[in-house]
Write a protein that holds these residues in place. Structure first.
Motif, PDB file in Angstrom:
ATOM      1  N   HIS A   1       3.624 -41.402  47.238  1.00  0.00           N
ATOM      2  CA  HIS A   1       3.134 -41.622  48.594  1.00  0.00           C
ATOM      3  C   HIS A   1       2.445 -42.921  48.536  1.00  0.00           C
ATOM      4  O   HIS A   1       2.351 -43.891  49.162  1.00  0.00           O
ATOM      5  CB  HIS A   1       2.129 -40.530  49.203  1.00  0.00           C
ATOM      6  CG  HIS A   1       3.136 -39.414  49.805  1.00  0.00           C
ATOM      7  ND1 HIS A   1       3.844 -38.449  49.088  1.00  0.00           N
ATOM      8  CD2 HIS A   1       3.244 -39.093  50.977  1.00  0.00           C
ATOM      9  CE1 HIS A   1       4.286 -37.585  49.847  1.00  0.00           C
ATOM     10  NE2 HIS A   1       4.174 -38.000  51.231  1.00  0.00           N
ATOM     11  N   PHE A   2       1.275 -42.895  47.416  1.00  0.00           N
ATOM     12  CA  PHE A   2       0.256 -44.035  47.430  1.00  0.00           C
ATOM     13  C   PHE A   2       0.793 -45.290  47.068  1.00  0.00           C
ATOM     14  O   PHE A   2       0.305 -46.355  47.207  1.00  0.00           O
ATOM     15  CB  PHE A   2      -0.841 -43.550  46.705  1.00  0.00           C
ATOM     16  CG  PHE A   2      -1.610 -42.509  47.198  1.00  0.00           C
ATOM     17  CD1 PHE A   2      -1.618 -42.500  48.641  1.00  0.00           C
ATOM     18  CD2 PHE A   2      -2.453 -41.798  46.461  1.00  0.00           C
ATOM     19  CE1 PHE A   2      -2.582 -41.357  49.131  1.00  0.00           C
ATOM     20  CE2 PHE A   2      -3.234 -40.635  46.897  1.00  0.00           C
ATOM     21  CZ  PHE A   2      -3.321 -40.539  48.420  1.00  0.00           C
ATOM     22  N   VAL A   3       2.215 -45.461  46.559  1.00  0.00           N
ATOM     23  CA  VAL A   3       2.827 -46.884  46.352  1.00  0.00           C
ATOM     24  C   VAL A   3       2.720 -47.376  47.854  1.00  0.00           C
ATOM     25  O   VAL A   3       2.610 -48.804  48.003  1.00  0.00           O
ATOM     26  CB  VAL A   3       4.276 -46.718  45.887  1.00  0.00           C
ATOM     27  CG1 VAL A   3       5.200 -47.790  46.286  1.00  0.00           C
ATOM     28  CG2 VAL A   3       4.488 -46.083  44.570  1.00  0.00           C
ATOM     29  N   GLY A   4       2.730 -46.674  48.848  1.00  0.00           N
ATOM     30  CA  GLY A   4       2.642 -47.205  50.452  1.00  0.00           C
ATOM     31  C   GLY A   4       1.477 -48.012  50.451  1.00  0.00           C
ATOM     32  O   GLY A   4       1.410 -48.591  51.530  1.00  0.00           O
ATOM     33  N   LYS A   5       0.373 -47.605  49.728  1.00  0.00           N
ATOM     34  CA  LYS A   5      -0.708 -48.791  49.919  1.00  0.00           C
ATOM     35  C   LYS A   5      -0.557 -50.091  49.665  1.00  0.00           C
ATOM     36  O   LYS A   5      -1.042 -50.968  50.024  1.00  0.00           O
ATOM     37  CB  LYS A   5      -1.956 -47.957  48.994  1.00  0.00           C
ATOM     38  CG  LYS A   5      -2.412 -46.740  49.271  1.00  0.00           C
ATOM     39  CD  LYS A   5      -3.570 -46.399  48.369  1.00  0.00           C
ATOM     40  CE  LYS A   5      -4.236 -45.075  48.679  1.00  0.00           C
ATOM     41  NZ  LYS A   5      -5.224 -44.608  47.940  1.00  0.00           N
ATOM     42  N   GLU A   6       0.552 -50.392  48.811  1.00  0.00           N
ATOM     43  CA  GLU A   6       0.585 -51.684  48.203  1.00  0.00           C
ATOM     44  C   GLU A   6       2.025 -52.351  48.582  1.00  0.00           C
ATOM     45  O   GLU A   6       2.208 -53.590  48.661  1.00  0.00           O
ATOM     46  CB  GLU A   6       0.254 -51.876  46.796  1.00  0.00           C
ATOM     47  CG  GLU A   6       1.404 -51.038  45.992  1.00  0.00           C
ATOM     48  CD  GLU A   6       0.948 -50.841  44.545  1.00  0.00           C
ATOM     49  OE1 GLU A   6       1.238 -51.604  43.663  1.00  0.00           O
ATOM     50  OE2 GLU A   6      -0.105 -49.887  44.352  1.00  0.00           O
ATOM     51  N   ARG A   7       3.190 -51.481  49.068  1.00  0.00           N
ATOM     52  CA  ARG A   7       4.321 -51.903  49.006  1.00  0.00           C
ATOM     53  C   ARG A   7       4.825 -51.140  50.417  1.00  0.00           C
ATOM     54  O   ARG A   7       4.860 -49.795  50.548  1.00  0.00           O
ATOM     55  CB  ARG A   7       5.220 -51.567  47.957  1.00  0.00           C
ATOM     56  CG  ARG A   7       4.937 -52.340  46.467  1.00  0.00           C
ATOM     57  CD  ARG A   7       5.489 -53.606  46.682  1.00  0.00           C
ATOM     58  NE  ARG A   7       7.027 -53.720  46.740  1.00  0.00           N
ATOM     59  CZ  ARG A   7       7.749 -53.622  45.694  1.00  0.00           C
ATOM     60  NH1 ARG A   7       7.353 -53.540  44.321  1.00  0.00           N
ATOM     61  NH2 ARG A   7       8.992 -53.784  45.841  1.00  0.00           N
TER      62      ARG A   7
ATOM     63  N   ALA B   1      -4.511 -40.356  39.054  1.00  0.00           N
ATOM     64  CA  ALA B   1      -3.157 -41.160  39.521  1.00  0.00           C
ATOM     65  C   ALA B   1      -2.105 -40.066  39.463  1.00  0.00           C
ATOM     66  O   ALA B   1      -1.150 -40.566  40.013  1.00  0.00           O
ATOM     67  CB  ALA B   1      -3.063 -42.050  38.456  1.00  0.00           C
ATOM     68  N   ALA B   2      -2.344 -38.941  39.255  1.00  0.00           N
ATOM     69  CA  ALA B   2      -1.122 -37.807  39.361  1.00  0.00           C
ATOM     70  C   ALA B   2      -1.217 -37.300  40.750  1.00  0.00           C
ATOM     71  O   ALA B   2      -0.316 -36.522  41.053  1.00  0.00           O
ATOM     72  CB  ALA B   2      -1.500 -36.681  38.514  1.00  0.00           C
TER      73      ALA B   2
END
Length: 262
Positions: free
Chosen positions: A210-216, A204-205
């Motif tokens: 950036h990967f918040v953009g997978k869901e929001r 998760a590190a």
């Protein structure tokens, strides 16, 4: 990195962009080939088929050819950069970003006390907002000041910054923010720091912001500059329109803070 304002009465513009110039490090590789007016004459004469000396002073038009990555220089990352899908739909690309997201009230949050490799946390964000006596509202463009771009062109620029995390990014989105930016190479922590944690087993590190953009759905701007030149942390507008690159994971931005009444 200079202020681009020419002193127009009633308005002041502060350039928040780094310059595009010849670079050779990592993803920021930029190759600019320029030709002057005489070379312009030679090229057009060769192309059309005439003697370049027929032109006035033997000169024509100067131009440049550029080889560049869409993530070089000051740029806006589109949702497609983060993932092919977002919120159950195909993620929007640079040419699909709503333009009303890209011109709004600006807010500068000072995180310059955070060191290289540090994670910017929710308490850090809350403290920065409390210090300026402001309440973030929907569609504000939030600018994270780290002063890392003062190291632009230096060998350690890529590792000289703190970075946002998953929780702090979600905190911004929960306030209704659609676009945020940072004056650093990446919105996340430096790649070597994230890679070290990843190798230690912390999946998760790696690029959590950036990967918040997978869901929001949101966008962020990287490699801003001159945030320290904005005289007040709010009460100004920000313009960050990306170049319209078809299916682009990012688009270059001439970011500008616009102050009125000065």
């Amino acid at each position: 990195m200079s202020n681009s304002s020419e002193g127009r009465p009633g308005i002041r513009c502060i350039d928040l962009s780094v310059p595009l110039q010849n670079f050779s490090f990592d993803r920021d590789k930029v190759r600019i080939s320029a030709w002057n007016h005489r070379e312009g004459a030679r090229r057009i004469a060769q192309r059309i088929g005439f003697d370049p000396d027929l032109l006035p002073d033997g000169q024509a038009l100067a131009a440049e050819e550029v080889e560049i990555n869409t993530h070089s220089g000051t740029h806006l990352d589109s949702p497609y950069h983060f993932s092919p899908m977002c919120e159950g739909s195909p993620a929007r690309t640079a040419d699909e970003i709503p333009l009303d997201w890209c011109f709004s009230d600006g807010v500068v949050l000072n995180l310059t006390h955070k060191g290289a490799g540090d994670l910017i946390t929710v308490p850090d964000m809350e403290e920065a907002v409390a210090k300026i006596g402001y309440r973030i509202k929907p569609y504000d463009i939030v600018l994270i000041r780290t002063d890392a771009t003062k190291r632009y062109e230096k060998p350690d620029f890529l590792v000289s910054q703190p970075g946002m995390g998953r929780e702090s990014t979600l905190w911004l989105l929960d306030q209704g923010v659609k676009v945020a930016g940072i004056d650093a190479w990446s919105f996340d922590r430096p790649l070597p720091d994230m890679a070290k944690d990843l190798k230690a087993g912390n999946q998760a590190a790696y690029c959590p912001a950036h990967f918040v953009g997978k869901e929001r759905e949101y966008c962020h701007v990287e490699k801003l500059a001159n945030l320290d030149l904005i005289p007040e942390p709010f009460g100004f507008k920000v313009s960050i329109f990306p170049i319209r690159i078809t299916r682009g994971s990012a688009g270059w931005v001439r970011a500008v803070a616009i102050l009125e009444g000065e």
